[in-house]
Design a protein around this motif. Structure first.
Motif, PDB file in Angstrom:
ATOM      1  N   PRO A 101       2.211   2.557  -0.066  1.00 31.94           N
ATOM      2  CA  PRO A 101       2.545   3.007  -1.421  1.00 31.94           C
ATOM      3  C   PRO A 101       1.491   3.939  -1.988  1.00 31.94           C
ATOM      4  O   PRO A 101       0.294   3.828  -1.701  1.00 31.94           O
ATOM      5  CB  PRO A 101       2.621   1.692  -2.208  1.00 31.94           C
ATOM      6  CG  PRO A 101       2.981   0.662  -1.186  1.00 31.94           C
ATOM      7  CD  PRO A 101       2.275   1.089   0.058  1.00 31.94           C
ATOM      8  N   GLN A 134       8.745   5.587  -0.757  1.00 36.62           N
ATOM      9  CA  GLN A 134       8.899   4.513  -1.736  1.00 36.62           C
ATOM     10  C   GLN A 134       9.606   5.031  -2.984  1.00 36.62           C
ATOM     11  O   GLN A 134      10.456   4.342  -3.560  1.00 36.62           O
ATOM     12  CB  GLN A 134       7.529   3.945  -2.108  1.00 36.62           C
ATOM     13  CG  GLN A 134       6.865   3.122  -1.010  1.00 36.62           C
ATOM     14  CD  GLN A 134       7.370   1.686  -0.973  1.00 36.62           C
ATOM     15  OE1 GLN A 134       8.204   1.285  -1.778  1.00 36.62           O
ATOM     16  NE2 GLN A 134       6.867   0.908  -0.011  1.00 36.62           N
ATOM     17  N   ALA A 164       9.031   1.071   5.186  1.00 27.19           N
ATOM     18  CA  ALA A 164       8.631   0.860   3.793  1.00 27.19           C
ATOM     19  C   ALA A 164       9.279  -0.391   3.207  1.00 27.19           C
ATOM     20  O   ALA A 164       8.689  -1.060   2.349  1.00 27.19           O
ATOM     21  CB  ALA A 164       9.002   2.086   2.957  1.00 27.19           C
ATOM     22  N   TYR A 189      15.576  -4.534   0.166  1.00 27.11           N
ATOM     23  CA  TYR A 189      14.476  -3.921  -0.579  1.00 27.11           C
ATOM     24  C   TYR A 189      14.504  -4.453  -2.006  1.00 27.11           C
ATOM     25  O   TYR A 189      15.505  -4.297  -2.720  1.00 27.11           O
ATOM     26  CB  TYR A 189      14.607  -2.397  -0.572  1.00 27.11           C
ATOM     27  CG  TYR A 189      13.525  -1.688  -1.340  1.00 27.11           C
ATOM     28  CD1 TYR A 189      12.210  -1.685  -0.875  1.00 27.11           C
ATOM     29  CD2 TYR A 189      13.802  -1.035  -2.536  1.00 27.11           C
ATOM     30  CE1 TYR A 189      11.197  -1.035  -1.581  1.00 27.11           C
ATOM     31  CE2 TYR A 189      12.808  -0.375  -3.242  1.00 27.11           C
ATOM     32  CZ  TYR A 189      11.506  -0.383  -2.765  1.00 27.11           C
ATOM     33  OH  TYR A 189      10.517   0.262  -3.465  1.00 27.11           O
TER      34      TYR A 189
END
Length: 677
Positions: A190, A265, A32, A71
């Protein structure tokens, strides 16, 4: 507008029971965040973590797996910790240096108790943590039922952060209880923002009110708003949730599916916005993160090509490749990424780094600004061992090699211990269970190229006598030159249990010269090493009453031999009896399993001494008992099977107890066969 300074790298530890799906969650987080191009599979052996042969063959994490990623502009390291209770020491060490723990749970209320020891550790250390309920795609349970079960094992209030969107028994997405936005999950991508289903609004309102009431307990202003029926702004709610989590006042609960990337997420965003900064973690550990260089060693490894590696969390200062540390240049600076060790030019505060060949550093040490390691306060102590294996090198030429390998193995794993000698001169490797010890033996072979033979440790049986008897022994041997002569008269008597061996010299008139008396005592001690039943003799008193010597032929050796002869020939006349060692065992289990422990103790010839509530552990019992050492084999495995893996015990030698009848006959016969082999 002043730019916000970049956050220092943070660390999250993934913890939870075996089979909860932690390694799959690590894969999902990395994917992710864009750190890996595709997700690996634990079942297929393609995951970034669990890269060791021992881990892949068992499909379980056996050592901390560490991976780093960026991230939304922020750096993270995630430590995937072993879930087996036998490997909990590594998990506890990783938690000590983590900013936040992600407790991965299964969607099964009946298994909530499996989280009890872990949550107790987190609560006791005030380590901020949240719950991620995994495998929701395979469950149709009601979250309120799971939450109620989990709350019984958490000292902190659980705060549900989202409610599931369902289509029949299938979970399709979630509604965020703060933003009140609904999301439909998509496979490894997502989620889609959707309108909240009308049928879900009553449940969402109920759950949101529960969230607000829980956090209002920690904020008077928020409580006042609720009492006045005013709705707090979402920003205030998020801020309060963040403060409460960072102070370890609450445990937020999220859910999803690591296998399909659902809810991952959302988890990443929660970590990004709500996890503490490294400086807060250092303060929790009572470390000064402002003066010079400091780092905590949380894992030690010995690699074939790089040698000793100390995995560290950097708290303050920085460390450059080839920089001096403790008066010498460091041999290497690396950053772990699954099975790889990537070269690192500079280790900065917040990062996880592997420093090569810090020979003086051990797991649990704090490396200060002078580069010298020292034990870190409050580091988790190694648990008491529950199982042992007797080791011997497969090739006698490898004895020195085995010693060196065991030293490295014990450096890597503080939950292992070594005992030299044992009951019969055995080398005993002690650990937390069958898996733990089997892994240690495999590592000796795979990492250190030492093959060993393993056997169960011999039980430390002893023998004593029921009554006394006199005995007269004469040793006389004549050959060319000086002969050998010694004559002793002694009386053998039983001693109270635990009194040991006592020697009395009652010779008068110089019948035996004083210089020979110690030799008689020495011969008696040697004879007591193996009595008539084949075991060491204890609790015996021997009085030397009289004897004769020869001016030429007597010697220390002659009187030593005579003393031994007297015991070997006299003890069978004193009613020898077998003694078995009895262990004092203390069990700790949830009270729902107490009856099962009673049954286990009874089946192993044990005797319950008493029971009490376990202090600081609501709903847990402490059960004290006596149990024969011979019945301890496999106890840890049976106890864990009966208690969903959470029951534990500690044991130590307490006393020797007479054993008679068929059991005693069988033990003596087995011993005779072993000595004859």
């Amino acid at each position: 507008m002043v730019a916000k300074p970049l956050a220092k790298p943070r660390v999250a530890a993934l913890v939870g029971p075996y089979t909860a799906g932690k390694t799959s969650l690590l894969e999902a987080l990395l994917f992710a965040a864009g750190a890996i191009p595709r997700k690996g599979s634990v079942a297929a052996g393609t995951s970034l973590g669990d890269n060791q042969a021992e881990a892949r063959s068992r499909q379980m994490t056996i050592e901390p797996n560490i991976a780093s990623f960026v991230y939304l502009g922020e750096s993270w390291s995630v430590i995937d910790c072993p879930g087996s209770v036998e490997l909990a020491q590594d998990a506890m060490a990783a938690l000590m240096v983590a900013d936040i723990a992600v407790v991965v749970a299964e969607p099964d209320p009946t298994r909530a108790v499996t989280l009890a020891p872990l949550l107790h550790f987190l609560d006791a250390r005030r380590i901020p943590h949240l719950l991620f309920v995994n495998k929701m795609d395979k469950s149709n349970l009601l979250m309120r039922d799971l939450l109620a079960a989990l709350q019984t094992v958490s000292a902190r209030p659980l705060v549900l952060r989202e409610v599931p969107i369902r289509d029949g028994e299938q979970v399709l997405g979630h509604v965020d209880l703060v933003s009140q936005r609904a999301y439909r999950w998509r496979e490894n991508t997502p989620s889609d923002l959707i309108a909240m289903p009308e049928s879900l609004r009553p449940r969402e309102a109920e759950a949101r009110q529960g969230l607000l009431e829980t956090i209002a307990d920690f904020d008077d202003a928020l409580l006042e708003q609720l009492l006045e029926d005013r709705i707090p702004p979402a920003e205030e709610i998020y801020a309060q949730l963040t403060r409460d989590l960072q102070q370890d006042l609450i445990v937020p609960v999220f859910f999803g599916s690591a296998e399909h990337g659902n809810g991952v997420q959302r988890l990443l965003k929660a970590l990004r916005h709500e996890a503490p900064e490294p400086a807060q973690t250092a303060a929790r550990l009572r470390l000064d993160a402002t003066a010079g260089f400091s780092a905590s060693v949380f894992k030690t490894l010995h690699q074939p090509h790089t040698g000793k590696l100390s995995l560290c969390r950097i708290w303050s200062g920085s460390l450059a490749e080839n920089a001096p540390l403790n008066g010498r240049r460091i041999a290497g600076l690396l950053r772990p990424m699954g099975s790889e060790m990537q070269k690192l030019a500079l280790a900065e505060p917040g990062m996880v780094a592997a420093i090569a060949k810090l020979d003086e550093a051990n797991t649990g040490d704090l490396i200060g600004s002078d580069g010298r390691p020292a034990p870190q306060p409050d580091w988790p102590a190694a648990p008491a061992p529950v199982l042992a294996l007797a080791l011997a090198p497969a090739d006698r030429k490898d004895e020195v090699k085995l010693t060196a390998a065991l030293h490295k193995l014990l450096e890597e794993d503080r939950a292992l211990s070594l005992e030299h000698g044992g009951a019969y001169g055995q080398l005993l490797l002690k650990g937390q269970g069958e898996i733990h010890l089997k892994l240690a033996v495999e590592r000796l072979q795979l990492r250190f190229n030492v093959s060993v033979r393993t056997t169960a440790p011999l039980c430390a049986y002893r023998e004593t006598i029921r009554h006394g008897a006199p005995y007269h022994a004469r040793f006389k041997r004549q050959s060319g030159g000086h002969g050998q002569f010694a004559d002793v008269k002694l009386h053998i008597d039983p001693q109270p249990r635990g009194a040991g061996y006592v020697f009395h010299n009652r010779v008068v008139g110089g019948a035996i010269p004083k210089n020979y008396i110690p030799a008689v005592d020495e011969g008696i001690r040697e004879a007591l090493q193996r009595g008539p039943l084949g075991f060491p003799v204890v609790d015996v008193a021997v009085s030397l009453l009289d004897g004769q010597s020869h001016a030429v032929d007597s010697s220390d050796q002659a009187f030593r031999t005579a003393g031994g002869m007297a015991m070997h020939e006299g003890l069978p006349n004193c009613g020898p009896v077998l003694l078995e060692p009895i262990q004092a065992v203390c069990f700790a289990v949830p009270n729902g399993f107490t009856a099962k422990v009673h049954a286990i103790v009874s089946s192993r010839r044990g005797h319950i001494l008493g029971m009490a509530a376990r202090e600081g552990w609501p709903g847990w019992d402490i059960i004290d008992c006596h149990m024969p050492e011979a019945e301890m084999a496999g106890l840890a495995t049976e106890l864990r099977s009966a208690t969903l893996g959470v029951g534990g015990f500690e044991a130590h030698f307490d006393h020797l107890q007479e054993l008679s009848g068929r059991l005693a006959d069988r033990v003596v016969e087995d011993r005779r066969r072993a000595l004859a082999a």
